[in-house]
Motif scaffolding. Structure first.
Motif, short mmCIF file in Angstrom:
data_model
loop_
_atom_site.label_atom_id
_atom_site.label_comp_id
_atom_site.label_asym_id
_atom_site.label_seq_id
_atom_site.Cartn_x
_atom_site.Cartn_y
_atom_site.Cartn_z
N LYS A 95 12.84 -27.23 -18.55
CA LYS A 95 11.27 -27.66 -19.14
C LYS A 95 10.19 -27.64 -18.90
O LYS A 95 9.66 -27.80 -19.73
CB LYS A 95 11.48 -29.64 -18.45
N GLU A 96 9.57 -27.41 -17.22
CA GLU A 96 8.90 -26.76 -17.44
C GLU A 96 7.92 -26.04 -18.60
O GLU A 96 6.98 -25.94 -19.74
CB GLU A 96 7.41 -26.72 -16.47
N TRP A 122 3.40 -20.50 -27.29
CA TRP A 122 4.58 -19.22 -27.84
C TRP A 122 4.69 -19.62 -29.60
O TRP A 122 5.10 -18.86 -30.75
CB TRP A 122 5.30 -18.39 -26.99
N TRP A 123 5.76 -20.44 -29.97
CA TRP A 123 6.29 -20.84 -30.25
C TRP A 123 5.53 -22.30 -31.79
O TRP A 123 6.31 -23.62 -31.36
CB TRP A 123 8.10 -21.56 -30.40
N ARG A 124 4.21 -21.64 -31.95
CA ARG A 124 3.51 -23.25 -32.55
C ARG A 124 4.31 -23.43 -34.07
O ARG A 124 3.84 -24.61 -33.83
CB ARG A 124 2.32 -23.00 -32.23
N GLN A 125 4.57 -22.40 -34.20
CA GLN A 125 5.34 -22.40 -35.84
C GLN A 125 6.49 -23.58 -36.32
O GLN A 125 6.92 -23.88 -37.72
CB GLN A 125 5.35 -21.31 -36.60
N GLY A 126 7.30 -23.51 -35.09
CA GLY A 126 7.94 -24.48 -35.08
C GLY A 126 8.86 -25.51 -33.73
O GLY A 126 7.34 -25.65 -33.16
N VAL A 127 9.66 -25.59 -34.18
CA VAL A 127 9.99 -27.00 -33.10
C VAL A 127 11.07 -26.36 -32.32
O VAL A 127 12.29 -25.55 -32.71
CB VAL A 127 10.61 -28.44 -33.37
N VAL A 128 10.98 -26.01 -31.23
CA VAL A 128 12.02 -25.48 -29.83
C VAL A 128 13.10 -26.29 -30.00
O VAL A 128 12.83 -28.12 -29.81
CB VAL A 128 11.01 -25.19 -29.05
N SER A 129 13.82 -25.97 -30.70
CA SER A 129 15.30 -27.44 -30.88
C SER A 129 16.00 -26.69 -29.24
O SER A 129 17.49 -26.95 -29.17
CB SER A 129 16.25 -26.42 -31.74
N THR A 130 15.78 -25.86 -28.57
CA THR A 130 16.95 -25.12 -27.24
C THR A 130 17.49 -26.98 -26.49
O THR A 130 16.30 -27.46 -26.09
CB THR A 130 15.77 -24.65 -26.16
N GLU A 131 19.05 -26.72 -26.36
CA GLU A 131 18.91 -27.67 -25.28
C GLU A 131 19.25 -27.59 -23.62
O GLU A 131 18.95 -26.02 -23.45
CB GLU A 131 20.45 -28.23 -25.29
N ILE A 132 17.83 -27.90 -23.30
CA ILE A 132 18.69 -28.20 -21.33
C ILE A 132 19.36 -28.84 -20.69
O ILE A 132 19.22 -30.25 -20.74
CB ILE A 132 16.45 -28.75 -21.19
N VAL A 133 20.96 -28.59 -20.34
CA VAL A 133 21.76 -29.42 -19.86
C VAL A 133 22.28 -28.54 -18.87
O VAL A 133 22.19 -28.56 -18.84
CB VAL A 133 23.53 -29.52 -21.23
#
Length: 220
Positions: free
Chosen positions: A162-163, A172-183
């Motif tokens: 999460k950090e 790094w990815w300011r152009q889009g929304v990081v969609s990575t699931e953390i589960v």
């Protein structure tokens, strides 16, 4: 992780053509996780302090290849396996996962020496080698089975994941929304044997164009 099948996306027709469902020359019996929970071809050689890192970043062929190139086996990386995680079905086959209806992600599970490779370094590299902003898609491969996800094995891994995710979103990815699931990591199913080290055994095989190492600055 239980997943509803009502929103699942079907894989592209082209990706089905490019990626085989079976092989006539290799054993196709699906694997399962070992009694210890560590999937490896030689569990007796894995020391007790070894840890697991399980991630999904699109087609697992390329994910395995690029991680093994970056973190060489024998230098802190003990073993890698590709397989399926995050779904509802038992003993899923590649064909079933490719329909998008089982809820599983194509994933990579690594067994590593935490004294030589940090979990943080694996997660940082994960965010360099694929595009986490294209939800349920990498390159031409579309569907929830190609989602970006981190499957943590304990609270420390969850905290680190999460950090780092917060940092990569801002830096790094300011152009889009990081969609990575953390589960949480649930049941792991090793993929059929012909998928293991697929691109080593088939050098001309399909590689997702989204899988390459970005030249990002170090995280602050």
């Amino acid at each position: 992780m239980a997943s509803s099948t009502s929103h699942l996306l079907m894989p592209t027709f082209l990706s089905r053509l490019l990626r085989p469902f079976s092989s006539t020359s290799l054993n196709l019996t699906p694997g399962t996780e070992s009694a210890t929970g560590i999937t490896t071809t030689s569990s007796s050689s894995i020391p007790a302090n070894a840890q697991k890192c399980t991630i999904a970043a699109g087609c697992f062929w390329g994910v395995e290849k690029i991680f093994r190139k970056q973190f060489s086996v024998g230098n802190g990386l003990y073993d890698t396996k590709v397989g399926y995680i995050g779904g509802d079905a038992s003993h899923p086959s590649y064909r079933a996962v490719c329909t998008g209806r089982t809820g599983h992600a194509e994933a990579l599970q690594m067994v590593y020496d935490p004294e030589k490779i940090s979990y943080a370094s694996l997660i940082e590299f994960f965010y360099k080698m694929h595009d986490p902003t294209t939800k349920n898609r990498q390159g031409m491969d579309s569907g929830t089975q190609y989602r970006s996800a981190i499957f943590f094995h304990d609270q420390e891994q969850e905290s680190v994941a999460k950090e780092i995710t917060e940092k990569v979103q801002k830096q790094w990815w300011r152009q889009g929304v990081v969609s990575t699931e953390i589960v949480p990591a649930g049941q792991w199913w090793s993929a059929e044997e012909y998928h293991q080290l697929y691109l080593d055994n088939n050098p001309g095989g399909y590689e997702c164009p989204a899988h390459y190492v970005r030249n990002f600055k170090d995280l602050e």
